[in-house]
Design a protein around this motif. Sequence first.
Motif, PDB file in Angstrom:
ATOM      1  N   SER A 117      -0.164  -2.099   8.466  1.00  0.00           N
ATOM      2  CA  SER A 117       0.947  -2.861   9.059  1.00  0.00           C
ATOM      3  C   SER A 117       0.682  -3.168  10.529  1.00  0.00           C
ATOM      4  CB  SER A 117       2.264  -2.113   8.888  1.00  0.00           C
ATOM      5  OG  SER A 117       2.147  -0.784   9.314  1.00  0.00           O
ATOM      6  N   VAL A 168      10.827   6.848  -3.599  1.00  0.00           N
ATOM      7  CA  VAL A 168      12.033   7.631  -3.307  1.00  0.00           C
ATOM      8  C   VAL A 168      13.263   6.715  -3.381  1.00  0.00           C
ATOM      9  CG1 VAL A 168      13.248   9.009  -1.549  1.00  0.00           C
ATOM     10  CG2 VAL A 168      10.802   9.342  -1.925  1.00  0.00           C
ATOM     11  N   GLN A 177      13.203   3.923   6.313  1.00  0.00           N
ATOM     12  CA  GLN A 177      13.343   5.289   5.788  1.00  0.00           C
ATOM     13  C   GLN A 177      12.853   6.288   6.833  1.00  0.00           C
ATOM     14  OE1 GLN A 177      11.823   5.233   1.378  1.00  0.00           O
ATOM     15  NE2 GLN A 177      10.924   3.511   2.450  1.00  0.00           N
ATOM     16  N   GLY A 222       8.545   2.255   5.703  1.00  0.00           N
ATOM     17  CA  GLY A 222       8.382   3.665   5.380  1.00  0.00           C
ATOM     18  C   GLY A 222       7.349   4.281   6.306  1.00  0.00           C
ATOM     19  N   ALA A 223       6.980   5.502   5.980  1.00  0.00           N
ATOM     20  CA  ALA A 223       6.140   6.311   6.864  1.00  0.00           C
ATOM     21  C   ALA A 223       4.826   5.627   7.254  1.00  0.00           C
ATOM     22  CB  ALA A 223       5.855   7.649   6.201  1.00  0.00           C
ATOM     23  N   ALA A 266       2.091   5.436  10.707  1.00  0.00           N
ATOM     24  CA  ALA A 266       0.816   6.157  10.559  1.00  0.00           C
ATOM     25  C   ALA A 266      -0.138   5.838  11.709  1.00  0.00           C
ATOM     26  CB  ALA A 266       0.175   5.819   9.215  1.00  0.00           C
ATOM     27  N   GLU A 267      -0.180   4.550  12.105  1.00  0.00           N
ATOM     28  CA  GLU A 267      -1.106   4.170  13.177  1.00  0.00           C
ATOM     29  C   GLU A 267      -0.645   4.654  14.557  1.00  0.00           C
ATOM     30  OE1 GLU A 267      -2.497  -0.146  12.224  1.00  0.00           O
ATOM     31  OE2 GLU A 267      -0.957   0.479  10.808  1.00  0.00           O
ATOM     32  N   THR A 301       5.569   1.769   2.642  1.00  0.00           N
ATOM     33  CA  THR A 301       6.302   2.739   1.815  1.00  0.00           C
ATOM     34  C   THR A 301       5.673   2.812   0.426  1.00  0.00           C
ATOM     35  OG1 THR A 301       8.435   3.371   0.856  1.00  0.00           O
ATOM     36  CG2 THR A 301       8.098   1.013   1.220  1.00  0.00           C
ATOM     37  N   SER A 302       5.634   4.040  -0.109  1.00  0.00           N
ATOM     38  CA  SER A 302       5.059   4.226  -1.442  1.00  0.00           C
ATOM     39  C   SER A 302       6.026   3.749  -2.518  1.00  0.00           C
ATOM     40  CB  SER A 302       4.691   5.699  -1.656  1.00  0.00           C
ATOM     41  OG  SER A 302       5.840   6.508  -1.472  1.00  0.00           O
ATOM     42  N   THR A 307       1.361  -0.274  -4.874  1.00  0.00           N
ATOM     43  CA  THR A 307       2.497   0.610  -5.156  1.00  0.00           C
ATOM     44  C   THR A 307       3.167   0.101  -6.439  1.00  0.00           C
ATOM     45  OG1 THR A 307       4.234  -0.699  -4.101  1.00  0.00           O
ATOM     46  CG2 THR A 307       2.913   0.704  -2.644  1.00  0.00           C
TER      47      THR A 307
END
Length: 255
Positions: free
Chosen positions: A239, A200, A109, A31-32, A36-37, A196-197, A225
């Motif tokens: 990650s 969704v 995702q 996931g997002a 992020a990094e 991922t959280s 999570t």
Amino acid sequence: MAESPIYNPSTPLADLAQSLRQAQRVVALTGAGVSAESGVPTFRGPGGLWRNHRPEDLATPQAFKRDPRLVWEWYDWRRGLIAKVSPNPGHRALADLEHLVPEFTLITQNVDGLHRLAGSRNVLEIHGSIWEVRCTGCGRVAEDRRVPLPLMPYCEACGALLRPNVVWFGEALDPARLQTAHEALRLAEIMLVAGTSGVVQPAASFALWAKESGARLVEINPDPTPLTPYCDWVFQGKSGEVLPALLAAMKTVPV
Ligand code: OAD
């Protein structure tokens, strides 16, 4: 100098590295957080896109019908941001993992395309790609990497308005891609869930489907999570740090 605890064979990381080396079929869901990094904002949490924007204004078919220019401006802004960034060590470690496991499927995702850019090949982009456009008239899908895009963009073939080829809230996932994901999840011996959280659907259920079919679950996320209690290995970290350490540990396992 003391050896890093990561390379101590009794650590959970070394234990996972050994199990991954023995596995025939592995799935990863990202996931997002994995991007992020690289500098791509996540959706939830501090600095998340949904902190300042309402998904119902920007990521639904109704929003696009109501105000396509606003939706395109937002996507064009994200395309501009993503075009400037590069895959990070987490993306590269997942690309590397594909070479160490006989059957490896990466389900993402993310729409940013960074996994492919890092070298991953067996990738299922279940929410589509921000680098593709789809015609609202004739349905034609095409790659379009222009940054910025002309706003508004129209189909070269039929002249109708184009939309981003991504899955919005309230829309179904591509059935063929979902079927391929199901099959990989059903057969997986180990599933990694990174960044991922897990809120969704349907991706939020993927790990539980895999677990029901016998997979052991791994989570890589700085925060807990809803999935954390079901995981066999939990690495509370980034990650971009945990995945390269895992790959390094795998490469020390005798095969
Ligand atoms: P979220 O923004 O919901 O969650 C990002 C997760 O990444 C959080 O659990 C963070 O703790 C974690 N995270 C942050 N930094 C990290 C790092 N460096 N390493 C590892 N994890 C990190 O993003 P998603 O779960 O991908 O859908 O969101 C799912 C879907 O909701 C997206 O695909 C998008 C969104 O609305 C659509 O647009 C349809």
